[in-house]
Scaffold this active site. Structure first.
Site, mmCIF file in Angstrom:
data_model
loop_
_atom_site.group_PDB
_atom_site.id
_atom_site.type_symbol
_atom_site.label_atom_id
_atom_site.label_comp_id
_atom_site.label_asym_id
_atom_site.label_seq_id
_atom_site.Cartn_x
_atom_site.Cartn_y
_atom_site.Cartn_z
ATOM 1 N N ALA A 127 -53.544 28.209 46.887
ATOM 2 C CA ALA A 127 -52.255 28.234 47.359
ATOM 3 C C ALA A 127 -51.799 29.455 46.077
ATOM 4 O O ALA A 127 -52.486 29.619 45.062
ATOM 5 C CB ALA A 127 -51.242 27.386 47.089
ATOM 6 N N GLY B 186 -55.778 24.957 47.671
ATOM 7 C CA GLY B 186 -54.919 24.772 49.313
ATOM 8 C C GLY B 186 -56.389 25.442 50.082
ATOM 9 O O GLY B 186 -56.357 25.321 51.354
ATOM 10 N N GLU C 28 -58.481 22.598 51.211
ATOM 11 C CA GLU C 28 -57.718 21.760 51.956
ATOM 12 C C GLU C 28 -57.718 22.511 53.217
ATOM 13 O O GLU C 28 -57.740 21.803 54.676
ATOM 14 C CB GLU C 28 -56.523 21.581 51.273
ATOM 15 C CG GLU C 28 -56.381 20.471 50.193
ATOM 16 C CD GLU C 28 -55.108 20.347 49.588
ATOM 17 O OE1 GLU C 28 -54.604 19.041 49.518
ATOM 18 O OE2 GLU C 28 -54.355 21.219 49.262
ATOM 19 N N GLU D 21 -56.119 20.750 41.010
ATOM 20 C CA GLU D 21 -54.611 20.811 41.104
ATOM 21 C C GLU D 21 -54.089 20.067 39.798
ATOM 22 O O GLU D 21 -52.916 20.164 39.452
ATOM 23 C CB GLU D 21 -53.884 20.261 42.328
ATOM 24 C CG GLU D 21 -53.962 20.974 43.537
ATOM 25 C CD GLU D 21 -55.238 21.123 44.518
ATOM 26 O OE1 GLU D 21 -55.101 21.342 45.658
ATOM 27 O OE2 GLU D 21 -56.134 20.578 43.794
#
Length: 261
Positions: A73, A116, A119, A139
């Site tokens: 992210a 992310g 994911e 994370e």
């Protein structure tokens, strides 16, 4: 779904390049200067693409650019997000939508797929990679959790013990290990990656789309719904003209082969 207001430069490139074909769509993450970090504009583009594929189901191939799938992210945006943003599930809801698309989703991963980005890959039905692919969820080292699917999708893919070790340590695994634990189904040379993704799509596209979509729905049904959900889907397919056509062609081909001997 709420989302923070983010200023976007009018000169910024499209964060997701989309190539449309009759039976498939190829979506290329396109923020090479940010190592394809997933920002709000990328999420918005994913939602727009999902809306299109929900309305007109096609196979989806997701890939990256310049030797990177997605580095994670966008941390600059993540740092400013609040509790309300977390509860809105900005990335999580987009990845759920990808996972629930009617037709299969293939992630073709080259280079980094972190946070992310990992994911996003986990949300695909099928993952293939290059030898340079690296997966990880670091994370907790940034003071957050992998809340866009890793905590529950990864254990479904590789098992709970393996997922726990990877998520709690934040360890990065390479393509060879990803293959050995079943996170990816194949590793191909970088130059062949997209062609191999298309080869998988070709095999899927030869099958009956209705049967393919039914198979995906049944695979995602809770265990308690089986075998009822399987039998209901099969009942619909048993009455379909396409089932009769395909089975008739199969029997005719078999008969022709026997006659030729």
């Amino acid at each position: 779904m709420s989302a923070p207001d983010v200023a976007v430069s009018p000169d910024a490139p499209e964060p997701l390049l989309v190539e449309r074909r009759d039976d498939r769509v190829i979506a290329t993450l396109n923020r090479p200067d940010k190592r394809n970090a997933i920002d709000q504009a990328t999420i918005d583009a994913i939602h727009a693409l999902c809306a299109e594929l929900e309305d007109e189901p096609r196979i989806l191939i997701i890939t990256g650019t310049d030797g990177v799938f997605a580095s994670g992210a966008d941390i600059a945006q993540m740092r400013e997000r609040t509790a309300a943003d977390a509860r809105a599930g900005i990335n999580a809801n987009a990845f759920v939508r990808i996972n629930e698309l009617p037709m299969p989703v293939i992630a073709a991963v080259d280079g980094w797929a972190l946070g992310g980005g990992a994911e996003l890959a986990f949300a695909a039905d099928i993952r293939i990679a290059t030898p340079d692919a690296k997966f990880g969820n670091p994370e907790t080292g940034l003071g957050i959790i992998p809340a866009a699917g890793a905590t529950w999708r990864l254990k479904e893919i590789v098992g709970e013990a393996r997922a726990a070790e990877l998520l709690l340590t934040g360890r990065i695994l390479d393509a060879a290990e990803a293959l050995s634990i079943g996170l990816v189904t194949a590793v191909h040379p970088t130059a062949d990656l997209l062609a191999e993704a298309h080869a998988i799509a070709d095999r899927i596209a030869k099958n009956d789309p209705a049967a393919t979509m039914a198979t995906k729905r049944v695979m995602r049904a809770p265990r308690a719904d089986h075998p009822h959900v399987d039998l209901e889907e099969q009942a619909v397919l048993f009455e379909s003209p396409e089932k009769h056509r395909r089975m008739t062609e199969f029997l005719e081909r078999r008969s022709a082969k026997r006659s030729a001997k």
